[in-house]
Design a protein around this motif. Structure first.
Motif, PDB file in Angstrom:
ATOM      1  N   ASP A 109      -8.245   7.062  -3.170  1.00  0.00           N
ATOM      2  CA  ASP A 109      -9.674   6.958  -3.452  1.00  0.00           C
ATOM      3  C   ASP A 109     -10.207   5.772  -2.661  1.00  0.00           C
ATOM      4  OD1 ASP A 109     -12.203   6.535  -4.405  1.00  0.00           O
ATOM      5  OD2 ASP A 109     -11.687   6.964  -6.491  1.00  0.00           O
ATOM      6  N   PRO A 110     -11.084   6.011  -1.675  1.00  0.00           N
ATOM      7  CA  PRO A 110     -11.521   4.917  -0.814  1.00  0.00           C
ATOM      8  C   PRO A 110     -12.415   3.889  -1.497  1.00  0.00           C
ATOM      9  CG  PRO A 110     -12.752   6.913  -0.313  1.00  0.00           C
ATOM     10  CD  PRO A 110     -11.677   7.296  -1.292  1.00  0.00           C
ATOM     11  N   GLU A 111     -12.964   4.217  -2.640  1.00  0.00           N
ATOM     12  CA  GLU A 111     -13.921   3.325  -3.277  1.00  0.00           C
ATOM     13  C   GLU A 111     -13.302   2.437  -4.349  1.00  0.00           C
ATOM     14  OE1 GLU A 111     -16.798   3.074  -2.049  1.00  0.00           O
ATOM     15  OE2 GLU A 111     -16.643   4.816  -0.729  1.00  0.00           O
ATOM     16  N   ARG A 112     -12.230   2.884  -4.944  1.00  0.00           N
ATOM     17  CA  ARG A 112     -11.637   2.112  -6.036  1.00  0.00           C
ATOM     18  C   ARG A 112     -10.144   2.397  -6.102  1.00  0.00           C
ATOM     19  NH1 ARG A 112     -14.634   6.215  -7.962  1.00  0.00           N
ATOM     20  NH2 ARG A 112     -16.410   4.856  -8.206  1.00  0.00           N
ATOM     21  N   GLY A 113      -9.468   1.754  -7.015  1.00  0.00           N
ATOM     22  CA  GLY A 113      -8.035   1.978  -7.158  1.00  0.00           C
ATOM     23  C   GLY A 113      -7.223   0.826  -6.601  1.00  0.00           C
ATOM     24  N   VAL A 114      -5.921   0.955  -6.715  1.00  0.00           N
ATOM     25  CA  VAL A 114      -5.016  -0.135  -6.350  1.00  0.00           C
ATOM     26  C   VAL A 114      -5.065  -0.432  -4.858  1.00  0.00           C
ATOM     27  CG1 VAL A 114      -2.608  -0.879  -6.352  1.00  0.00           C
ATOM     28  CG2 VAL A 114      -3.498   0.425  -8.283  1.00  0.00           C
ATOM     29  N   THR A 115      -5.177   0.593  -4.017  1.00  0.00           N
ATOM     30  CA  THR A 115      -5.157   0.385  -2.575  1.00  0.00           C
ATOM     31  C   THR A 115      -6.333  -0.477  -2.113  1.00  0.00           C
ATOM     32  OG1 THR A 115      -4.107   2.544  -2.307  1.00  0.00           O
ATOM     33  CG2 THR A 115      -5.037   1.529  -0.340  1.00  0.00           C
ATOM     34  N   ALA A 116      -7.524  -0.176  -2.623  1.00  0.00           N
ATOM     35  CA  ALA A 116      -8.694  -0.973  -2.262  1.00  0.00           C
ATOM     36  C   ALA A 116      -8.559  -2.404  -2.768  1.00  0.00           C
ATOM     37  CB  ALA A 116      -9.957  -0.326  -2.828  1.00  0.00           C
ATOM     38  N   ALA A 123       0.833  -1.207   0.000  1.00  0.00           N
ATOM     39  CA  ALA A 123       0.000   0.000   0.000  1.00  0.00           C
ATOM     40  C   ALA A 123       0.863   1.250   0.000  1.00  0.00           C
ATOM     41  CB  ALA A 123      -0.930  -0.014   1.206  1.00  0.00           C
ATOM     42  N   ALA A 124       1.934   1.237   0.763  1.00  0.00           N
ATOM     43  CA  ALA A 124       2.829   2.394   0.786  1.00  0.00           C
ATOM     44  C   ALA A 124       3.533   2.574  -0.555  1.00  0.00           C
ATOM     45  CB  ALA A 124       3.860   2.236   1.909  1.00  0.00           C
ATOM     46  N   VAL A 171     -10.163  -6.345   8.550  1.00  0.00           N
ATOM     47  CA  VAL A 171      -8.819  -5.837   8.283  1.00  0.00           C
ATOM     48  C   VAL A 171      -8.927  -4.357   7.943  1.00  0.00           C
ATOM     49  CG1 VAL A 171      -6.835  -5.927   6.708  1.00  0.00           C
ATOM     50  CG2 VAL A 171      -7.879  -8.041   7.526  1.00  0.00           C
ATOM     51  N   THR A 172      -8.106  -3.545   8.594  1.00  0.00           N
ATOM     52  CA  THR A 172      -8.060  -2.124   8.257  1.00  0.00           C
ATOM     53  C   THR A 172      -6.708  -1.811   7.630  1.00  0.00           C
ATOM     54  OG1 THR A 172      -7.112  -1.316  10.349  1.00  0.00           O
ATOM     55  CG2 THR A 172      -9.509  -1.623  10.256  1.00  0.00           C
ATOM     56  N   LEU A 173      -6.726  -0.904   6.693  1.00  0.00           N
ATOM     57  CA  LEU A 173      -5.507  -0.459   6.025  1.00  0.00           C
ATOM     58  C   LEU A 173      -5.467   1.062   6.091  1.00  0.00           C
ATOM     59  CD1 LEU A 173      -3.004  -0.850   4.258  1.00  0.00           C
ATOM     60  CD2 LEU A 173      -4.523  -0.921   2.255  1.00  0.00           C
ATOM     61  N   THR A 174      -4.411   1.606   6.655  1.00  0.00           N
ATOM     62  CA  THR A 174      -4.257   3.061   6.798  1.00  0.00           C
ATOM     63  C   THR A 174      -3.000   3.511   6.064  1.00  0.00           C
ATOM     64  OG1 THR A 174      -5.288   2.994   8.991  1.00  0.00           O
ATOM     65  CG2 THR A 174      -4.075   4.992   8.398  1.00  0.00           C
ATOM     66  N   VAL A 175      -3.149   4.533   5.233  1.00  0.00           N
ATOM     67  CA  VAL A 175      -1.986   5.164   4.604  1.00  0.00           C
ATOM     68  C   VAL A 175      -1.827   6.551   5.208  1.00  0.00           C
ATOM     69  CG1 VAL A 175      -2.073   3.862   2.452  1.00  0.00           C
ATOM     70  CG2 VAL A 175      -3.418   5.942   2.671  1.00  0.00           C
TER      71      VAL A 175
END
Length: 266
Positions: free
Chosen positions: A152-159, A31-32, A138-142
């Protein structure tokens, strides 16, 4: 490499990732890496069962078994303060089920203690996403050194990373549970011949049937606080010598119960 911190010494087995599971650390690291404006990331795994109760998810978060991984040791206190106080973006997403973002913590007064710890570490912005599979959250924080929207909390690589990693973690937990069950079954199968021999000794001493003998052997195990297999092995090793009086005493003081009737023995 991401730092691992075990915030709860004895988590309930089978509900959170094992300490050796690299999935959380890999999720935080990836994620980072995929968010050029962030300075690091952290991931936590919390069993859904640990958040039950009238206090609500945010308050119960501090009592839940927890594992976490962060990409930099300076970020670990940001998770710890949320776990200790029940306030911050991680408890917020557990409470609402929605992403929690702060574009500038310098002017965000929602979580005072988290905000103070973040600013102390040089963090100005953060976005936390929530992912759920079965009994696992599971939570993911950047985190960012600069103010502004990070992901973008709804889509993208991180989600996508969060979705894939959560599924991987759940598969790992299930695999370990199945391996543990297989080991237990193997132990039971290996112990069964010795238990049968011990029952045979009791049957010879008392002239009773197999179900009665097994019930007495189990009672002896409970009263002596010894594993059934260990007690059986000792009884077989001594060929029952010295145990006749105890067997007879138990037989006279304990009538046959419903579990000792034919067909009830496991």
């Amino acid at each position: 490499m991401p730092e691992h911190r075990e915030l709860e010494p004895d988590p309930a087995p089978g509900t959170v990732p094992d300490a050796s599971d690299p999935s959380l650390a890999r999720l935080a690291e990836q994620a980072a890496a995929c968010n050029p404006w962030c300075c690091g990331a952290g991931a936590t795994a919390v069993p859904l069962s640990g958040l039950s109760g009238a206090r609500g998810a945010a308050a119960a978060f501090s009592a839940a078994p927890l594992r976490t991984a962060v990409t930099h040791p300076d970020l670990a206190p940001l998770v710890t303060v949320q776990w200790e106080t029940g306030e911050g973006p991680v408890p917020a997403v557990l409470e609402t089920g929605r992403p929690a973002a702060s574009e500038d913590l310098l002017h965000d007064e929602r979580w005072p203690r988290y905000r103070a710890r973040a600013l102390e570490a040089g963090v100005r912005s953060s976005t936390t996403l929530l992912f759920r599979r079965e009994d696992l959250l599971v939570t993911l924080t950047v985190y960012g050194f600069r103010p502004g929207r990070l992901v973008d909390p709804e889509r993208g690589v991180t989600a996508l990373l969060g979705d894939l990693a959560t599924s991987e973690i759940v598969r790992g937990i299930e695999q370990r549970r199945l391996h543990a069950e297989i080991d237990q079954l193997g132990t039971a199968l290996r112990a069964r011949p010795v238990v049968d021999q011990a029952c045979g000794i009791i049957m010879h001493v008392l002239g009773c049937d197999a179900d009665r003998a097994f019930g007495l052997l189990r009672t002896m195990s409970q009263r002596t606080n010894r594993k059934l297999s260990e007690l059986a092995a000792a009884l077989v090793g001594s060929r029952g010598r010295g145990a006749e009086a105890e067997i007879a005493r138990l037989a006279s003081s304990r009538p046959a119960g419903p579990r000792e009737r034919p067909g009830s023995r496991p």
